[in-house]
Design an enzyme around this catalytic site. Structure first.
Site, PDB file in Angstrom:
ATOM      1  N   LYS A   1      23.389 -23.271 -75.545  1.00 57.22           N
ATOM      2  CA  LYS A   1      23.869 -24.140 -76.628  1.00 57.22           C
ATOM      3  C   LYS A   1      25.236 -24.718 -76.260  1.00 57.22           C
ATOM      4  O   LYS A   1      25.501 -25.896 -76.438  1.00 57.22           O
ATOM      5  CB  LYS A   1      24.032 -23.330 -77.921  1.00 57.22           C
ATOM      6  CG  LYS A   1      22.774 -23.088 -78.735  1.00 57.22           C
ATOM      7  CD  LYS A   1      23.204 -22.544 -80.106  1.00 57.22           C
ATOM      8  CE  LYS A   1      22.111 -21.939 -80.915  1.00 57.22           C
ATOM      9  NZ  LYS A   1      22.583 -21.350 -82.186  1.00 57.22           N
TER      10      LYS A   1
ATOM     11  N   ARG B   1      18.673 -29.108 -84.728  1.00 56.39           N
ATOM     12  CA  ARG B   1      19.975 -28.770 -84.136  1.00 56.39           C
ATOM     13  C   ARG B   1      20.514 -29.949 -83.332  1.00 56.39           C
ATOM     14  O   ARG B   1      21.686 -30.290 -83.397  1.00 56.39           O
ATOM     15  CB  ARG B   1      19.850 -27.527 -83.241  1.00 56.39           C
ATOM     16  CG  ARG B   1      21.167 -26.889 -82.879  1.00 56.39           C
ATOM     17  CD  ARG B   1      20.997 -25.549 -82.162  1.00 56.39           C
ATOM     18  NE  ARG B   1      19.664 -25.340 -81.661  1.00 56.39           N
ATOM     19  CZ  ARG B   1      18.716 -24.625 -82.290  1.00 56.39           C
ATOM     20  NH1 ARG B   1      18.995 -24.010 -83.408  1.00 56.39           N
ATOM     21  NH2 ARG B   1      17.504 -24.510 -81.794  1.00 56.39           N
TER      22      ARG B   1
ATOM     23  N   ASP C   1      24.109 -22.840 -88.408  1.00 57.71           N
ATOM     24  CA  ASP C   1      23.104 -21.902 -88.902  1.00 57.71           C
ATOM     25  C   ASP C   1      21.832 -22.693 -89.167  1.00 57.71           C
ATOM     26  O   ASP C   1      21.889 -23.815 -89.667  1.00 57.71           O
ATOM     27  CB  ASP C   1      23.586 -21.212 -90.189  1.00 57.71           C
ATOM     28  CG  ASP C   1      22.841 -19.904 -90.432  1.00 57.71           C
ATOM     29  OD1 ASP C   1      22.509 -19.204 -89.449  1.00 57.71           O
ATOM     30  OD2 ASP C   1      22.550 -19.587 -91.590  1.00 57.71           O
TER      31      ASP C   1
END
Ligand code: IMP
Length: 192
Positions: free
Chosen positions: A12, A177, A68
């Site tokens: 990430k 995301r 989240d």
């Protein structure tokens, strides 16, 4: 500027760093010697993102962002949502989570679902929220070997492949995301 991404997931971290101008140096939790577990006790994705970002800003005095994510299934009234990681209990286990979700959904004709990511950015005393949504359907059974979490049972709208059949580049372009991070990156770029 140094900016903490409240994660230890190096994939990430690398993905976001590559999208940012060189003037922003991303730091992981490990980079700032944060090894404690940050309890995600909120009942919303936004709440958990805020808890994580605020923990870092308040204790370590860094600008920081945290994310989240949850899978929201319409026929299950938004479950597993904020509880996606541990839907089938502790320890977190993707196979058990998918099995539980398929069982709870049963033969339901309404397979509509969405992944949603919430990002909280604490920057110079101000707080900003970004979100990303990927709409799709829950498949009747698991399909594909790639990815993680609920990827084998989620098929994004307009595609014939599950997330687990897509390579990460293709998934990141349309994923919850990916979209939330694009919004964050555009915001940060405008400041520089
Ligand atoms: P996190 O907030 O990124 O840790 O995500 C919470 C949980 O949501 C994970 O443990 C996974 O079960 C699920 N999840 C998050 N993102 C994805 C994804 O892109 N594909 C499949 N499952 C995901």
């Amino acid at each position: 500027m140094k900016l903490v991404f409240a994660t230890n997931n190096l994939n990430k971290l690398k993905e976001v760093q590559e999208m940012l101008p060189d003037s922003i140096e991303l730091l992981s939790l490990k980079d700032i010697n944060c090894f404690e577990e940050i309890e995600e006790t909120a009942t919303t994705l936004e709440g958990n993102a805020k808890i994580k970002a605020n923990h870092i800003t308040n204790k370590y005095n860094y600008n920081c962002f945290a994310d989240d994510t949850g899978l929201e299934v319409e026929a299950l009234h938004g479950e597993p949502g904020v509880y996606s990681a541990r839907y089938a209990g502790e320890p977190a286990n993707a196979e058990n989570n998918m099995t539980k979700l398929l069982k709870n959904l049963g033969e339901s004709n309404n397979r509509t679902a969405q992944f949603r990511t919430s990002i909280c950015l604490n920057l110079n005393g101000k707080q900003f929220l970004f979100d990303g949504i990927c709409e799709g359907d829950i498949l009747p059974s698991k399909k594909g070997e790639k990815g993680f979490g609920y990827d084998p049972i989620f098929q994004p709208k307009g595609y014939q492949q599950s997330f687990a059949e897509m390579n990460s580049e293709a998934k990141n372009k349309i994923s919850h995301r990916g979209l939330a991070i694009q919004k964050l990156v555009e915001f940060l770029k405008k400041l520089h």
